[in-house]
Write a protein that holds these residues in place. Structure first.
Motif, PDB file in Angstrom:
ATOM      1  N   TRP A 131     -17.674 -47.178  53.771  1.00 15.08           N
ATOM      2  CA  TRP A 131     -16.803 -47.822  54.704  1.00 15.08           C
ATOM      3  C   TRP A 131     -15.775 -48.695  54.089  1.00 15.08           C
ATOM      4  O   TRP A 131     -14.476 -48.882  54.744  1.00 15.08           O
ATOM      5  CB  TRP A 131     -17.743 -49.175  55.501  1.00 15.08           C
ATOM      6  N   TYR A 132     -15.825 -49.032  52.744  1.00 18.56           N
ATOM      7  CA  TYR A 132     -14.452 -49.539  52.277  1.00 18.56           C
ATOM      8  C   TYR A 132     -13.477 -48.560  51.996  1.00 18.56           C
ATOM      9  O   TYR A 132     -12.309 -48.696  52.088  1.00 18.56           O
ATOM     10  CB  TYR A 132     -14.801 -50.147  50.513  1.00 18.56           C
ATOM     11  N   ILE A 133     -13.924 -47.265  51.555  1.00 17.98           N
ATOM     12  CA  ILE A 133     -12.784 -46.208  51.521  1.00 17.98           C
ATOM     13  C   ILE A 133     -12.347 -45.595  52.647  1.00 17.98           C
ATOM     14  O   ILE A 133     -11.027 -45.236  52.737  1.00 17.98           O
ATOM     15  CB  ILE A 133     -13.666 -45.005  50.727  1.00 17.98           C
ATOM     16  N   ARG A 134     -13.099 -45.579  53.551  1.00 14.38           N
ATOM     17  CA  ARG A 134     -12.793 -45.215  54.766  1.00 14.38           C
ATOM     18  C   ARG A 134     -11.816 -46.274  55.575  1.00 14.38           C
ATOM     19  O   ARG A 134     -10.683 -45.993  56.100  1.00 14.38           O
ATOM     20  CB  ARG A 134     -13.914 -45.039  55.956  1.00 14.38           C
ATOM     21  N   SER A 135     -12.099 -47.498  55.284  1.00 16.67           N
ATOM     22  CA  SER A 135     -10.975 -48.518  55.820  1.00 16.67           C
ATOM     23  C   SER A 135      -9.587 -48.525  54.978  1.00 16.67           C
ATOM     24  O   SER A 135      -8.775 -48.723  55.411  1.00 16.67           O
ATOM     25  CB  SER A 135     -11.884 -50.056  55.613  1.00 16.67           C
ATOM     26  N   PHE A 136      -9.778 -48.225  53.701  1.00 18.94           N
ATOM     27  CA  PHE A 136      -8.629 -48.204  53.075  1.00 18.94           C
ATOM     28  C   PHE A 136      -7.801 -46.969  53.524  1.00 18.94           C
ATOM     29  O   PHE A 136      -6.423 -47.326  53.484  1.00 18.94           O
ATOM     30  CB  PHE A 136      -9.148 -47.905  51.469  1.00 18.94           C
ATOM     31  N   ILE A 137      -8.326 -45.948  53.677  1.00 20.68           N
ATOM     32  CA  ILE A 137      -7.644 -44.754  54.209  1.00 20.68           C
ATOM     33  C   ILE A 137      -7.011 -45.169  55.600  1.00 20.68           C
ATOM     34  O   ILE A 137      -5.825 -44.844  56.104  1.00 20.68           O
ATOM     35  CB  ILE A 137      -8.558 -43.633  54.598  1.00 20.68           C
ATOM     36  N   PHE A 138      -7.854 -45.545  56.527  1.00 20.55           N
ATOM     37  CA  PHE A 138      -7.223 -46.023  57.717  1.00 20.55           C
ATOM     38  C   PHE A 138      -6.161 -46.979  57.686  1.00 20.55           C
ATOM     39  O   PHE A 138      -5.064 -46.609  58.254  1.00 20.55           O
ATOM     40  CB  PHE A 138      -8.650 -46.978  58.423  1.00 20.55           C
ATOM     41  N   TYR A 139      -6.217 -48.064  56.836  1.00 20.81           N
ATOM     42  CA  TYR A 139      -5.065 -48.962  56.773  1.00 20.81           C
ATOM     43  C   TYR A 139      -3.895 -48.429  55.946  1.00 20.81           C
ATOM     44  O   TYR A 139      -2.777 -48.777  56.147  1.00 20.81           O
ATOM     45  CB  TYR A 139      -5.302 -50.268  56.227  1.00 20.81           C
ATOM     46  N   TYR A 140      -4.222 -47.498  55.003  1.00 22.81           N
ATOM     47  CA  TYR A 140      -2.959 -46.889  54.212  1.00 22.81           C
ATOM     48  C   TYR A 140      -2.235 -45.991  55.280  1.00 22.81           C
ATOM     49  O   TYR A 140      -1.142 -46.174  55.356  1.00 22.81           O
ATOM     50  CB  TYR A 140      -3.703 -45.847  53.138  1.00 22.81           C
ATOM     51  N   ARG A 141      -2.973 -45.379  56.044  1.00 23.65           N
ATOM     52  CA  ARG A 141      -2.290 -44.423  57.210  1.00 23.65           C
ATOM     53  C   ARG A 141      -1.663 -45.315  58.251  1.00 23.65           C
ATOM     54  O   ARG A 141      -0.435 -44.783  58.855  1.00 23.65           O
ATOM     55  CB  ARG A 141      -3.303 -43.619  58.092  1.00 23.65           C
ATOM     56  N   ASN A 142      -1.983 -46.434  58.461  1.00 23.15           N
ATOM     57  CA  ASN A 142      -1.252 -47.462  59.417  1.00 23.15           C
ATOM     58  C   ASN A 142      -0.352 -48.285  58.546  1.00 23.15           C
ATOM     59  O   ASN A 142       0.200 -49.113  59.452  1.00 23.15           O
ATOM     60  CB  ASN A 142      -2.403 -48.228  60.369  1.00 23.15           C
ATOM     61  N   GLY A 143       0.123 -48.153  57.383  1.00 17.81           N
ATOM     62  CA  GLY A 143       0.930 -48.996  56.803  1.00 17.81           C
ATOM     63  C   GLY A 143       0.295 -50.483  56.555  1.00 17.81           C
ATOM     64  O   GLY A 143       1.109 -51.484  56.357  1.00 17.81           O
TER      65      GLY A 143
END
Length: 96
Positions: free
Chosen positions: A25-37
């Motif tokens: 979940w930490y890696i998924r959230s990092f990818i999600f927030y990275y893509r959303n700036g």
């Protein structure tokens, strides 16, 4: 498998599963927030709450990403390392 090592299989599976879940979940959230700036206006992932019925105690998206998930990842990983080392026989816990 030695009898000493059999004791560590269940804690390894339990803590290892929680550790893998927290990393996932930490890696998924990092990818999600990275893509959303790193726009924390949108919540992502499971709720982290002290009291499930009260929204006042639910972690905000930025708190989850910067505090809750990293602490959860560090704690579960720190618990998994000695269990893994004991299971491998590298460290020998005392049984007094």
């Amino acid at each position: 498998m030695p009898a000493e090592a059999r004791f560590w299989v269940l804690p390894f599976c339990l803590v290892g599963g929680v550790c893998a879940w927290s990393w996932y979940w930490y890696i998924r959230s990092f990818i999600f927030y990275y893509r959303n700036g790193f726009d924390f206006s949108e919540d992502f992932g499971p709720k982290i709450s002290e009291f499930p019925d009260d929204e006042r105690f639910t972690a905000k998206p930025k708190e989850k990403f910067l505090v809750a998930w990293p602490v959860f990842v560090i704690v579960t990983t720190a618990n998994l390392i000695p269990i893994t080392l004991a299971l491998l026989g590298i460290i020998k816990p005392s049984h007094n």
